[in-house]
Design an enzyme around this catalytic site. Structure first.
Site, PDB file in Angstrom:
ATOM      1  N   GLU A  25       0.726  -1.384   0.148  1.00  0.00           N
ATOM      2  CA  GLU A  25       0.021   0.076  -0.004  1.00  0.00           C
ATOM      3  C   GLU A  25       0.981   1.334  -0.028  1.00  0.00           C
ATOM      4  O   GLU A  25       0.345   2.065  -0.734  1.00  0.00           O
ATOM      5  CB  GLU A  25      -0.995   0.145   1.250  1.00  0.00           C
ATOM      6  CG  GLU A  25      -2.026  -0.919   0.982  1.00  0.00           C
ATOM      7  CD  GLU A  25      -1.897  -2.220   1.140  1.00  0.00           C
ATOM      8  OE1 GLU A  25      -0.656  -2.715   1.679  1.00  0.00           O
ATOM      9  OE2 GLU A  25      -2.495  -3.418   0.950  1.00  0.00           O
ATOM     10  N   HIS A  54     -11.784  -4.631   7.725  1.00  0.00           N
ATOM     11  CA  HIS A  54     -12.520  -4.426   6.596  1.00  0.00           C
ATOM     12  C   HIS A  54     -13.714  -3.285   7.082  1.00  0.00           C
ATOM     13  O   HIS A  54     -14.753  -3.097   6.233  1.00  0.00           O
ATOM     14  CB  HIS A  54     -13.092  -5.523   5.956  1.00  0.00           C
ATOM     15  CG  HIS A  54     -11.939  -6.616   5.372  1.00  0.00           C
ATOM     16  ND1 HIS A  54     -10.993  -7.133   6.122  1.00  0.00           N
ATOM     17  CD2 HIS A  54     -11.899  -6.738   4.373  1.00  0.00           C
ATOM     18  CE1 HIS A  54     -10.233  -7.660   5.371  1.00  0.00           C
ATOM     19  NE2 HIS A  54     -10.636  -7.946   4.259  1.00  0.00           N
TER      20      HIS A  54
END
Lengths: 326, 359
Positions: A60, A129
């Site tokens: 990321e 999430h």
């Protein structure tokens, strides 16, 4: 024209803008052939090719860092992080570089990049999430934070974010991705950034929310109307910079305010809105500002997450409290 | 068992520490003018560095990271770059940046606490200083991605230290550069120290250069005190990047002959005898000996060269010290392309503050 979901509106906006601006590059994990884990970039690879729709290695910070490098060269990267909970490795790049390149170079280099991520809980996903940490980005000078809450606003605000000359954190409420559909003309018309949208006009109380919580907030406003309480509903949409003037004007009219957000309560964006109302609109108030928020806890896993989310009933109770106060 | 892969890490040196030629010189090094040019640049950098430290000691400059001992690394890199390439620095890079058009006074301005030191008035494309260690190789990979997408024959050169090579972003940059075959050259200026932590504590790897192998491309170790080797290997790697979209990692082995910055005190951790041994390898004297041995340079010329560099540095210092501070509103005016209305009130509050005295 078939109605489309919020998710399809994201795809539609990306495809529209890539069609008119060859500098737009979509990148991220699984965004190319797979079309993203939610399918937000579905079909873009076929339309625009592998130079412009790029699967990245799984890293990321790298996604953010190379986007910054690309953006300084006149490209417009639209980078996808698979979930908001996976942005954190990229924070150094976003906070220390994307948000600062313009300032650091006195405008010589700029960073027109959009960092997209699904955010929020309620989709029965595993840990990490379900994050709603928009306040972290709202606290960072040099960034914009934009959160749509309907297909039309997803389309118009994403177009505006891509066209903006500065970095934008674009958070997509995953709980609303496929929730409702509406007609969204693919006309390339952007909506304005940096302003709130008043979704419902009312006179008794101002409800301020954004993202996925608009669902419960609008439902609460409907229910309240049946009880004879007229709620004005504001979708903040751009969390930073915050259009406090629209909120203050509404509170001046209604005299009451309830702020709803999914993020944890402490130092949430609601705290800042409440503080600004206290600083600049105290005399408008007939009752204390109320916040209906997520708890200051880790978001529970799927089996208990619905108890974490602020409910329509909690919003109604908060409104009843401020109505009873005065 | 069978061996399924073998790797090599070459080492490059042309002038050894006694200034003897130990390998056939590259073409550019056969031209005395080019070597004299590199020598003058290294003297200028060393003169400038000493002056910058003195300015800090007398309160006229902020914290300053010295480049003493690393002159060949940065002068060699700057000399190898083409004008159309892009350089992504870390923060000891005056030797490179001055060849890119950055003025000595701008460099001082940055370390004097003025953002305009990153404007690089005659160098529009290169990146600004990157203080977060090891984060900038990713920007280089991103720029290289843009070059590749546009099919431009341009390369990107970036540098970090041996400490920076331990950062995750460093590995992520190498990895994507290999995976996407990007026209980028990563340099690690291995000056043996990350503030107080020695190179031996950073990694168990025999070389830093070999870290390229895991990313699928070649790494070389180069004598970073030999400006000929630095200039040659960086130029070759840049050429490979431009022509073939192949990345390279170069580990330039040198030594930090000063504290980490002026805020550091290396006597707390650095054995003095090591620095003395390393000083025998330092790059400026090495090239000077070679030039003198080959009758290309005299003591008289050297004296004049030092005088000219001192004068150039003095001029830059005067320009720096005479630069008035930025207007207060500059604090807000580069945050966004257009400052959102909501910040107007804060900006007004700022403008009502008493303007600080000059300096």
């Amino acid at each position: 024209m078939a109605d489309i979901s919020l998710l399809e509106a994201i795809t539609q906006a990306l495809a529209y803008e890539m069609g008119v601006d060859p500098n737009i590059i979509v990148l991220g994990e699984d965004v190319a052939k797979n079309g993203g884990v939610f399918r937000a970039t579905l079909g873009l690879l076929d339309k625009f090719g592998s130079e412009r729709v790029r699967d990245t290695p799984l890293a990321e910070s790298m996604i953010a860092g190379i986007s910054i490098g690309m953006a300084t060269q006149g490209l417009k990267p639209v980078a996808e992080f698979q979930f908001m909970g996976f942005i954190y490795p990229a924070l150094d790049q976003i906070i220390n570089h994307a948000a600062r390149i313009r300032n650091r170079t006195r405008g010589r280099l700029t960073c027109p990049v959009v960092f997209r991520a699904p955010y929020g809980c309620g989709i029965r996903a595993p840990e990490h999430h379900s994050e709603s940490t928009e306040a972290m980005f709202a606290h960072t000078p040099g960034l914009r934070v934009v959160i749509p809450s309907s297909p039309a606003r997803a389309y118009g605000l994403l177009l505006a974010s891509i066209r903006d000359p500065d970095p934008v954190i674009f958070l997509e409420p995953s709980r609303l991705y496929r929730w409702s559909k509406q007609d969204v003309p693919d006309d390339g018309k952007a909506l304005p950034l940096d302003v709130c949208f008043t979704l419902r006009v009312g006179t008794d109380v101002t409800l301020v929310a954004w993202g996925a919580m608009m669902k419960e907030t609008l439902a609460a406003a409907d229910a309240l109307a049946k009880e004879g309480i007229s709620a004005e509903v504001i979708d903040v949409a751009t969390i930073k910079p915050l259009d406090i003037d629209t909120i203050l004007a509404s509170v001046e009219k209604t005299g009451r305010c309830v702020i709803i957000h999914e993020a944890p309560r402490t130092c949430g964006v609601g705290a800042d809105i409440s503080a600004q109302i206290a600083e600049r609109g105290l005399m408008f108030l007939k009752a204390p500002v109320q916040r209906v928020t997520g708890f200051d806890t880790i978001v529970p896993y799927a089996r208990l997450e619905k108890f974490y989310l602020p409910s329509e009933q909690q919003i109604i109770e908060a409104v009843n409290n401020v109505m009873e106060f005065a | 068992m069978e061996v399924i892969a073998r790797f090599e890490v070459p080492y490059y040196q042309y002038l050894n520490e006694e200034s003897a030629v130990v390998a056939p010189l590259p073409e550019f090094a056969k031209d005395p003018e080019q070597l004299l040019h590199l020598y003058r640049l290294m003297v200028l950098v060393r003169t400038f560095d000493a002056k910058a430290i003195a300015l800090q000691r007398t309160g006229k400059l902020g914290t300053y990271p010295s480049t003493r001992g690393q002159e060949a690394v940065f002068v060699g890199m700057g000399n190898a770059l083409a004008k159309t390439d892009i350089y992504v620095p870390y923060y000891r890079d005056i030797g490179t940046l001055l060849q890119r058009g950055v003025k000595l006074s701008e460099y001082l301005l940055y370390w004097g606490g003025d953002e305009r030191g990153n404007v690089f008035s005659a160098d529009k494309d290169d990146f600004p200083f990157s203080v977060p260690v090891g984060s900038q190789p990713l920007h280089a990979a991103g720029i290289a991605t843009a070059f590749k997408i546009r099919h431009q024959k341009r390369a990107v050169l970036t540098v970090t230290g041996d400490g920076g090579s331990s950062e995750g972003d460093f590995y992520e940059a190498l990895n994507v550069a290999g995976s996407w075959q990007l026209p980028v050259v990563f340099v690690v200026s291995n000056n043996q120290w990350a503030i107080s932590v020695p190179r031996s504590a950073q990694t168990a790897a025999q070389t830093i250069a070999q870290k390229a192998i895991a990313a699928g491309f070649s790494g070389e170790q180069v004598d970073g005190n030999d400006v000929i080797a630095v200039r040659d290997r960086v130029a070759a790697a840049l050429q490979k990047a431009r022509e073939k979209n192949e990345p390279t990692l170069l580990e330039l082995v040198c030594y930090r002959h000063h504290d980490h910055t002026t805020a550091d005190d290396a006597t707390r951790y650095e054995p003095q005898e090591i620095r003395e041994i390393e000083w025998k390898k330092e790059p400026v004297a090495r090239l000077r000996r070679y030039l003198e041995n080959n009758k290309l340079w005299t003591e008289e010329q050297d004296k004049k060269c030092h005088e000219a560099c001192a004068a150039e540095v003095e001029e830059a210092v005067t320009e720096y010290l005479n630069t008035p501070p930025q207007p207060l509103e500059s604090i807000f005016d580069y945050l966004y392309a257009r400052l959102p209305d909501i910040y107007a009130e804060q900006r007004e509050t700022l403008l009502k503050k008493e303007v600080p005295a000059h300096g």
